[in-house]
Design an enzyme around this catalytic site. Structure first.
Site, PDB file in Angstrom:
ATOM      1  N   SER A   1     -17.801  21.152 -35.677  1.00 54.36           N
ATOM      2  CA  SER A   1     -16.693  20.767 -34.795  1.00 54.36           C
ATOM      3  C   SER A   1     -16.347  21.893 -33.838  1.00 54.36           C
ATOM      4  O   SER A   1     -16.509  23.074 -34.168  1.00 54.36           O
ATOM      5  CB  SER A   1     -15.464  20.432 -35.628  1.00 54.36           C
ATOM      6  OG  SER A   1     -14.335  20.275 -34.795  1.00 54.36           O
TER       7      SER A   1
ATOM      8  N   TYR B   1      -8.857  23.049 -41.521  1.00 46.67           N
ATOM      9  CA  TYR B   1     -10.028  22.274 -41.127  1.00 46.67           C
ATOM     10  C   TYR B   1     -10.943  23.128 -40.241  1.00 46.67           C
ATOM     11  O   TYR B   1     -12.159  23.172 -40.427  1.00 46.67           O
ATOM     12  CB  TYR B   1      -9.564  21.025 -40.360  1.00 46.67           C
ATOM     13  CG  TYR B   1     -10.652  20.229 -39.695  1.00 46.67           C
ATOM     14  CD1 TYR B   1     -11.452  19.362 -40.437  1.00 46.67           C
ATOM     15  CD2 TYR B   1     -10.872  20.322 -38.317  1.00 46.67           C
ATOM     16  CE1 TYR B   1     -12.443  18.612 -39.819  1.00 46.67           C
ATOM     17  CE2 TYR B   1     -11.867  19.580 -37.698  1.00 46.67           C
ATOM     18  CZ  TYR B   1     -12.652  18.724 -38.447  1.00 46.67           C
ATOM     19  OH  TYR B   1     -13.633  17.986 -37.838  1.00 46.67           O
TER      20      TYR B   1
END
Lengths: 442, 248
Positions: free
Chosen positions: B139, B152
């Site tokens: 990501s 995250y």
């Protein structure tokens, strides 16, 4: 809340959008009031805008089963027709009915019982649906077909999503030898000639007329009639190097942003229409090979063509008139359009036949469809047109409608009472509610 | 698996991105193995892949948190796949995770520990065979630590660094490793968020990037929408004192 509109970008309403990913998602959401399913958003008006909640069905895009022997395809409601054609045309299968754009969903095609250029022979898309799964506000999921829940099945075909939410459907496709059609063009100098050529084209599989809505006087209703048959391998063999299935091209043209002004004006359209008719006249009589995409979905070649109409959007008016009254009524309508409106370049005349569905639009007769930019005057003008339609015993297509009066609607749809009664029985009244159903008291 | 057909293992096959990737590989005639914690939920997706490609995918149970089960899982595969793609991931509720250590731990393990350990095992097999492609869906959130998603983000940072090192290790062994950073994607994970349209990809765009650039193009680090490469270059270049003050 998200602002939603149909393909015509008029009207716009806020609605809470809920994405559906699996059939089971709808069960948890079905208890909500004022909700409607939305597929590809290609209905022109307010049919796929929920009063308070809108179910986005596009992720329910799975093909669930295909029987090569019978051509029966089972698909989730959000599958796009474009996806079906891309997957099955190279394998020699084509849906029995396709509308004028392939960017529509299976659920949408059933809910609007869409028609194609072969309606006079083959009926609507709904006539080829064998069964479907329908989620009710009670949380029940019903299997509907000619054998079970038949009344509900008939009301769901053309029922605008108001009888329950379609989760999946099984429908027949036809075998084709090639992805080409043999197309023939004919020119009609006026309305009478156009209607005559169209009725004689009833023996052709596909027929449709482009009509010049700006032509007046003795040219009123002049048209080009396009008929077509699926091409066989024999039809294309003379053409060396032509493959049975056309290679898909990516559309290169696209309208990037809404135009600040409406580009579809009387001068531009008048010029375009004259040129187009002259060219069509010159080509008349010859048989030409055309690929399925160009014949069935001419406008899909230009991405977001709806943005050409500018910020205010546009309306599509599509009416059907019974055969007996069609000719004089169409003449009266065309007279009003040609003198006082700015109809679009793409206006279509076509013969329709009978179809299934309690609330379905088609009837034995002739349909006229044209686009008009939204202006302050257009609403009054269309009310006038609607009076001609009602007097002639005709009605308007709900998938296109954004503005008709409740009275026009109620006088056009003769089985409306049965539809409303079924809604009450199934417990969908008030639960499943689009902006359109609210407007029309459906 | 049949002769001449290549095979792909997709870990996290029930996610929107996993589904799109499976569809893309099926279209290209690959044999598909999908894993999920609830393989029953893959039935409709499996039917879809079969209708489209003519061959049924294999669906298997795998829980990325159960790292002990990985060796058995790999042995249960019908041969080593040609390509393995790790899509599984969890965004998590960041504010809740700041105080709920168990939730934070599950997030870190799902996004980093599980994928890394599974890829380590696969890397061994691929290196011995001397061929294959390993693709990790990481990501842009791993490119810099932000107050709003650093748990995250750090799991993805770890995963990106892991993939980078693995790539360096395997580059002479005939094994390609690709890191995919999708940016915003319109998926269940981001449903309900207001996302800028120009920066938001559809799941099928991620699938196209994985196949065209990661599989066939041999790219190392792939930003699905290329504008993200520029954005993250700028964000990474900001000096830390300035970055923390910007509250990005």
């Amino acid at each position: 809340m998200t602002e939603l509109s149909g393909w015509g970008r008029y009207p716009r309403h806020d609605s809470t959008v809920m994405e559906m990913r699996r059939g089971a998602d709808i069960a948890t959401a079905s208890a909500l009031s004022g909700a409607i399913a939305r597929g590809a958003g290609r209905a022109y008006g307010d049919a796929a805008i929920g009063e308070s909640v809108t179910f986005d069905m596009r992720r329910l895009d799975r093909l669930l089963g295909f029987d090569e022997a019978t051509g029966l395809l089972t698909a989730e409601a959000g599958v796009l027709l474009a996806d079906i054609i891309a997957t099955f045309l190279p394998r020699g299968f084509f849906p029995l009915v396709v509308p004028g754009t392939k960017f529509v969903s299976v659920g949408g095609m059933i809910a609007a019982n869409v028609h194609g250029k072969n309606h006079h022979r083959d009926g609507g898309f709904g006539d080829h649906v064998v069964s479907l799964k329908l989620a009710l506000p009670s949380g029940d999921v019903l299997h509907c077909s000619d054998e079970s829940n038949t009344e509900l099945f008939n009301a769901t075909i053309g029922g605008m999503g108001l009888t329950g939410t379609i989760l999946e459907a099984s429908f027949r496709m036809q075998r084709i030898e090639t992805g080409w059609v043999v197309q023939r063009n004919q020119a009609a100098p006026n309305l009478a000639a156009a209607l005559d050529l169209l009725s004689r084209a009833d023996q052709c599989t596909y027929s449709v007329a482009w009509i010049d809505c700006l032509a007046q006087g003795r040219d009123l209703g002049r048209s080009l009639i396009f008929t077509a048959e699926h091409a066989s391998l024999k039809d294309i063999e003379a053409d060396v190097g032509r493959t049975p299935f056309p290679v898909r091209r990516k559309s290169a043209l696209s309208v990037p942003l809404p135009s600040p002004v409406n580009l579809v004006n009387r001068h531009a359209v008048g010029l375009l229409n004259r040129t187009y008719f002259k060219r069509g006249q010159a080509l008349a009589g010859r048989a030409i090979l055309n690929d399925c995409d160009s014949y069935f979905f001419p406008l899909d070649g230009i991405g977001n063509w709806n943005l050409l109409y500018g910020r205010r959007g546009f309306l599509q008016h599509q009416a059907v008139l019974p055969s007996a009254t069609a000719a004089p009524a169409l003449e009266e309508m065309l007279d009003v359009f040609s003198k006082r409106a700015t109809p679009s370049f793409l206006a279509v005349l076509k013969r329709l036949g009978p179809t299934r569905g309690t609330l379905s639009f088609p009837m034995e007769g002739v349909t006229l469809a044209l686009d008009l930019p939204v202006t302050p005057e257009v609403f009054g003008l269309l009310d006038e047109i609607d009076r001609i339609v009602v007097k002639a015993g005709g009605r308007l297509y709900l998938a296109k409608d954004a503005r008709q009066k409740r009275d026009t609607f109620e006088r056009g749809y003769d089985r409306l009472d049965a539809f409303r009664a079924l809604r009450a029985t199934m417990g969908t009244t008030g639960k499943l509610q689009s902006r359109q159903s609210l407007r029309l008291g459906l | 698996m049949s002769e001449n057909r290549r095979s792909v293992l997709i870990v996290g096959g029930s996610s929107d991105i996993g589904r799109a990737i499976a569809r893309r590989y099926a279209q290209e005639g690959w044999d598909i193995v999908l894993t999920a914690r609830d393989p029953g939920a893959l039935a409709a997706d499996a039917a879809d892949l079969q209708v489209r490609s003519g061959s049924a995918p294999q669906t298997m149970f795998l829980d990325l948190l159960d790292t002990q089960s990985f060796p058995t899982f790999l042995q249960s595969l019908k041969g080593l796949p040609d390509t393995a793609i790790c899509v599984a991931g969890q965004l998590g509720e960041h504010t809740a995770m700041e105080t709920d250590l168990a939730a934070a731990q599950a997030n870190l393990r799902t996004n980093f520990e599980g994928p890394a350990l599974l890829l380590l095992l696969l890397a061994d097999g691929f290196a011995k065979r001397g061929s294959g492609t390993l693709i990790g869906i990481s990501s842009v959130a791993g490119d810099r630590g932000r107050a709003s998603n650093y748990i995250y983000g750090s799991s993805k940072a770890g995963f990106s660094q892991f993939l980078s090192g693995l790539r360096a290790r395997l580059r002479r062994k005939g094994v390609h490793v690709a890191t995919v950073k999708p940016g915003f994607v319109r998926t269940a994970m981001t449903s309900g968020m207001k996302l800028p349209p120009l920066l938001t990809a559809e799941p099928h765009e991620v699938a196209d990037a994985v196949f065209a650039r990661g599989q066939n193009g041999g790219a190392s680090v792939i930003y699905v929408r290329r504008i993200w490469q520029l954005i993250m270059f700028i964000i990474r270049a900001l000096p830390e004192p300035l970055f923390v003050r910007l509250g990005l």
